[in-house]
Design a protein around this motif. Structure first.
Motif, PDB file in Angstrom:
ATOM      1  N   UNK A 246       0.656   4.583   4.507  1.00  0.00           N
ATOM      2  CA  UNK A 246       1.611   3.991   3.575  1.00  0.00           C
ATOM      3  C   UNK A 246       1.923   4.912   2.396  1.00  0.00           C
ATOM      4  N   UNK A 247       0.919   5.615   1.902  1.00  0.00           N
ATOM      5  CA  UNK A 247       1.106   6.518   0.772  1.00  0.00           C
ATOM      6  C   UNK A 247      -0.129   7.375   0.610  1.00  0.00           C
ATOM      7  N   UNK A 248       0.054   8.614   0.131  1.00  0.00           N
ATOM      8  CA  UNK A 248      -1.099   9.440  -0.229  1.00  0.00           C
ATOM      9  C   UNK A 248      -1.813   8.906  -1.462  1.00  0.00           C
TER      10      UNK A 248
ATOM     11  N   UNK B 175      -8.803   9.679  -6.849  1.00  0.00           N
ATOM     12  CA  UNK B 175      -8.458  11.105  -6.819  1.00  0.00           C
ATOM     13  C   UNK B 175      -7.036  11.385  -7.292  1.00  0.00           C
ATOM     14  N   UNK B 176      -6.150  10.395  -7.248  1.00  0.00           N
ATOM     15  CA  UNK B 176      -4.776  10.630  -7.682  1.00  0.00           C
ATOM     16  C   UNK B 176      -4.533  10.232  -9.139  1.00  0.00           C
ATOM     17  N   UNK B 177      -5.150   9.148  -9.596  1.00  0.00           N
ATOM     18  CA  UNK B 177      -4.846   8.631 -10.935  1.00  0.00           C
ATOM     19  C   UNK B 177      -6.020   8.659 -11.895  1.00  0.00           C
ATOM     20  N   UNK B 178      -7.245   8.778 -11.376  1.00  0.00           N
ATOM     21  CA  UNK B 178      -8.419   8.725 -12.240  1.00  0.00           C
ATOM     22  C   UNK B 178      -8.824   7.313 -12.618  1.00  0.00           C
ATOM     23  N   UNK B 179      -8.131   6.308 -12.095  1.00  0.00           N
ATOM     24  CA  UNK B 179      -8.422   4.914 -12.452  1.00  0.00           C
ATOM     25  C   UNK B 179      -9.667   4.427 -11.713  1.00  0.00           C
ATOM     26  N   UNK B 180     -10.414   3.541 -12.362  1.00  0.00           N
ATOM     27  CA  UNK B 180     -11.570   2.905 -11.742  1.00  0.00           C
ATOM     28  C   UNK B 180     -11.279   1.422 -11.529  1.00  0.00           C
ATOM     29  N   UNK B 181     -11.441   0.994 -10.294  1.00  0.00           N
ATOM     30  CA  UNK B 181     -11.153  -0.374  -9.876  1.00  0.00           C
ATOM     31  C   UNK B 181     -12.350  -0.859  -9.059  1.00  0.00           C
ATOM     32  N   UNK B 182     -12.762  -2.112  -9.208  1.00  0.00           N
ATOM     33  CA  UNK B 182     -13.911  -2.603  -8.436  1.00  0.00           C
ATOM     34  C   UNK B 182     -13.721  -2.408  -6.935  1.00  0.00           C
ATOM     35  N   UNK B 183     -14.813  -2.142  -6.240  1.00  0.00           N
ATOM     36  CA  UNK B 183     -14.770  -1.932  -4.801  1.00  0.00           C
ATOM     37  C   UNK B 183     -14.210  -3.157  -4.081  1.00  0.00           C
ATOM     38  N   UNK B 184     -14.557  -4.346  -4.585  1.00  0.00           N
ATOM     39  CA  UNK B 184     -14.044  -5.570  -3.959  1.00  0.00           C
ATOM     40  C   UNK B 184     -12.515  -5.625  -4.024  1.00  0.00           C
ATOM     41  N   UNK B 185     -11.951  -5.205  -5.149  1.00  0.00           N
ATOM     42  CA  UNK B 185     -10.494  -5.201  -5.306  1.00  0.00           C
ATOM     43  C   UNK B 185      -9.855  -4.179  -4.378  1.00  0.00           C
ATOM     44  N   UNK B 186     -10.473  -3.012  -4.272  1.00  0.00           N
ATOM     45  CA  UNK B 186      -9.939  -2.000  -3.364  1.00  0.00           C
ATOM     46  C   UNK B 186      -9.896  -2.530  -1.933  1.00  0.00           C
TER      47      UNK B 186
END
Length: 731
Positions: free
Chosen positions: A548-550, A583-594
């Motif tokens: 879908x996207x890199x 790796x693209x934005x540096x953002x941290x998001x919970x693993x569950x959300x990913x």
């Protein structure tokens, strides 16, 4: 039949289950458009054509002194060029005498059961259970004998009409086709919004909606591919149309190369939309007796808003587009080596990643770029499809064998359309790439594009890649294309035909895919072009899913996947869980959300499993189990966008509903959080109002009406970027 010709009225009637399409042959032989919209029963809509004298709107010669008949304002099925119509033209031709004109008149027609075919091009096909009828209308220019055959196929039960055009040179002179639109549609009003999907690399298919203004609005690509920047899909909808209400028209182009979609609001508040191959750098020579086939446009009409339009496209693209048997199979959960290792790997490292992924519930290990030739970065070896034995001393066969012994399937990355200047292939055949004489070639990712218009180049690619695929047990292939086309010039094509190169490239690509992908039905192929740079129906004909996207940032993916779902089904979107910081934005998001975000597609993982903690692997395993448990619902259910991330900022929510409405899954990601914020509710869609449902984690039951009207509370304890899912089951 769903297609009829009424001789007494000279009208053509196309009927789907819920829509009607009608056109008429005028007194002077021109094919006029009458209506496309809500289904009508056997009504003659010729009265909609209102003739009047329009100043400075010229009249065809055969009209004599009838100043009320002008193609400058009459709605047409295929607009002429060089005559009386100043609006967007369907065709531009340079005739043998040097004139630029095509004025087609209805010469004959044919109606038959089944779907038309397009030589060398992907298109929808009719399944055994489909009722499909076809209409072909020959429009011939009496002065030149050039003919445009308009093709219409009606998928009656699926509420879909397809259109295409075949141009036949029946004259005795060579002509040049400089513009050909596969579809033209005229509306007698203009109170519409134009929805299209813009973007860039790593942020594709962003939703854009604007009201029509006087003049021309234009989207398209002349990059040699459908592109990250614009998708070959557009919607015209009435002002105020929403997900649930309003008239909406969809136009989807089944083509992977240069395209154009233009919408014109004219001086009389009428609308014309055209879609086809982009005319920039396009000039196709047709000698006497030769023909040109233009790609297909898939039309859909919804009188019930944007969601219903989406459902029409999702169903027909799931059932009548892709040739791969995997479109009807459950897709494996994969882990890809790219963000885990990039080019820095050896066999031992790959086996470690695969071994740890087993505990995550992964079923397929995919080796990405860097396995062939002298490929230690992206500057070399494309085109040299021999295994790098320094990294893989036992070759692909040895690695694949070990992967299979772990209980995993094995997949591979390829980029067959490209060549590196630092490669054995380029040193041997520098003329095999697209590059102009007397000019140094431009580069993208330090690579050049192979000339797929050449049969010898295509044969080399087919032989090389088929040899790779037959060298090991390979169940999955990621087919990439990491730069767009420049320097579109072929060393073996005569100068009069260089304007054909962009299109010949795409025809060559389709030929290669016919000879590689369709001859390996046991392999699941995934499309890719720097992510979503070639996410189009032409690619989905061969590959049931596309990367879908890199951009693997889960929050960015909310918008990317939102725009993608307007036309492309969930089964087409490959979506991965990656590491944080991203790796693209540096953002941290919970693993569950990913995980929840990636479940809005074909779930996979893009990370180094050896660096995960036991707790993280447990969470991944739970994600895989939940996804597989809900797979039929997610992939084959009806899709609902519950929020618009461009107009509503608090959360993004979407829903999958089973076709019989007895089960649903709502997913929600909190995108903004304030202290002591308001209580929010998410309202379901698509349920049966009279049925009682159980919501996981809640006592008692709720009616479908309550879930859709009152909704479910968004947990106040959710923090920014956290997510929740509601599983809903009928009692």
């Amino acid at each position: 039949m769903s297609v009829r010709y009424i001789e007494s009225k000279k009208t053509f009637l196309l009927q789907t289950k819920n829509s009607t399409y009608q056109m008429k042959v005028s007194d002077y032989g021109y094919l006029l458009h009458l209506y496309y919209g809500e289904r009508l029963e056997d009504e003659d809509l010729s009265y909609l054509i209102q003739l009047q004298d329009r100043g400075f709107s010229p009249n065809p010669n055969e009209a004599g002194n009838d100043r009320t008949f002008s193609l400058d304002f009459l709605p047409q099925e295929f607009s002429s060029d060089g005559s009386c119509d100043y609006r967007l033209s369907s065709i531009e031709v340079k005739n043998g005498d040097g004139s630029y004109a095509f004025v087609g008149k209805a010469a004959k027609h044919e109606i038959y059961a089944g779907k038309y075919s397009l030589e060398g091009l992907p298109s929808l096909w009719a399944a055994d259970q489909d009722r499909v009828d076809t209409l072909e209308i020959w429009l011939t220019d009496p002065a030149t004998q050039l003919t445009a055959v308009l093709c219409y196929s009606v998928f009656e039960e699926k509420d879909i009409i397809t259109r295409a055009v075949k141009v036949i040179n029946e004259s005795e002179e060579t002509i040049y086709l400089n513009r050909i639109m596969s579809m033209t549609m005229d509306f007698m009003d203009s109170d519409y919004d134009f929805i299209h999907f813009d973007g860039r690399h790593t942020m594709e298919r962003e939703w854009s909606r604007n009201p029509l203004a006087y003049g021309i609005q234009n989207v398209g690509s002349f990059r040699g591919a459908s592109s990250h920047q614009h998708n070959p899909f557009a919607i015209l909808c009435e002002r105020g149309a929403s997900e649930d209400d309003g008239r909406c028209y969809g136009f989807s182009f089944v083509y992977s190369g240069n395209f154009m979609c233009k919408v014109e609001k004219d001086q009389y508040d009428q609308t014309r939309i055209v879609m086809g191959i982009h005319p920039k750098h396009f000039s196709y020579q047709l000698k006497p007796g030769e023909r040109f086939t233009a790609p297909e446009v898939v039309l859909a009409y919804s009188g019930k808003g944007l969601t219903h339009l989406t459902h029409l496209y999702h169903r027909v693209y799931r059932e009548n587009l892709c040739k791969s048997p995997y479109v009807r199979k459950e897709r494996p959960i994969l882990i890809n080596s790219w963000e885990a290792a990039y080019f820095d790997f050896d066999e031992a490292k790959l086996l470690e990643i695969a071994k740890e992924a087993v505990d995550m519930g992964v079923e397929l290990f995919v080796l990405d770029d860097g396995w062939f030739g002298n490929r230690n970065d992206d500057n070399a070896a494309l085109g040299d499809w021999d295994v790098n034995t320094a990294k893989l001393p036992r070759g692909l066969g040895g690695l694949s064998e070990d992967i299979h012994e772990m209980g995993l399937n094995f997949g591979l990355w390829i980029e067959p359309e490209m060549v590196s200047e630092n490669s054995e292939l380029y040193r041997k055949h520098p003329d095999w790439c697209l590059q102009m004489p007397r000019r140094q070639p431009s580069r993208g990712r330090y690579q050049l594009v192979l000339d797929l218009s050449r049969e010898d180049v295509r044969d080399y690619i087919v032989t090389s890649i088929n040899s790779v695929l037959d060298s090991a047990r390979i169940e999955y292939v990621k087919w990439d294309m990491n730069r767009f086309i420049t320097d579109a010039w072929s060393a073996i094509v005569e100068k009069e035909k260089q304007g054909e190169i962009y299109h010949r490239y795409i025809l060559g690509l389709y030929d290669i895919m016919n000879r590689i992908i369709l001859t390996h039905p046991e392999i699941l192929f995934c499309g890719c072009s720097g992510g979503g740079g070639r996410f189009d129906p032409g690619m989905l004909y061969y590959q049931p899913q596309i990367w879908c996207s890199d951009n693997t940032d889960a929050v960015c993916r909310l918008k990317i996947q939102y725009g993608t779902t307007f036309v492309y089904p969930v089964s087409a979107m490959e979506s991965h869980v990656s590491v944080c910081p991203n790796h693209q934005t540096g953002r941290t998001v919970p693993l569950e959300t990913r995980g929840i975000t990636a479940m809005d597609g074909i779930l996979g993982y893009e990370l180094d499993s050896t660096k995960l903690t036991e707790e993280e692997k447990r969470i991944c395993r739970q994600q895989v189990e939940a996804y597989k448990r809900n797979y039929p619902l997610i992939v084959y259910g009806d899709y609902y966008r519950l929020t618009n991330p461009y107009t509503f900022s608090e959360y993004v929510a979407w829903e999958h509903v089973s076709r019989n409405r007895d089960e649903a899954l709502i997913s929600l990601v909190l995108t903004e959080k304030e202290a002591n914020d308001a209580q929010r509710y998410v309202k379901a869609k698509g349920l049966n109002p009279q049925m009682q449902y159980q919501v996981d984690g809640m006592e008692g039951s709720l009616s479908g009406q309550a879930l859709m009207s009152a909704g479910l509370p968004v947990p106040g304890k959710l923090m920014q970027y956290e997510a929740v899912q509601y599983h809903i089951k009928a009692l």
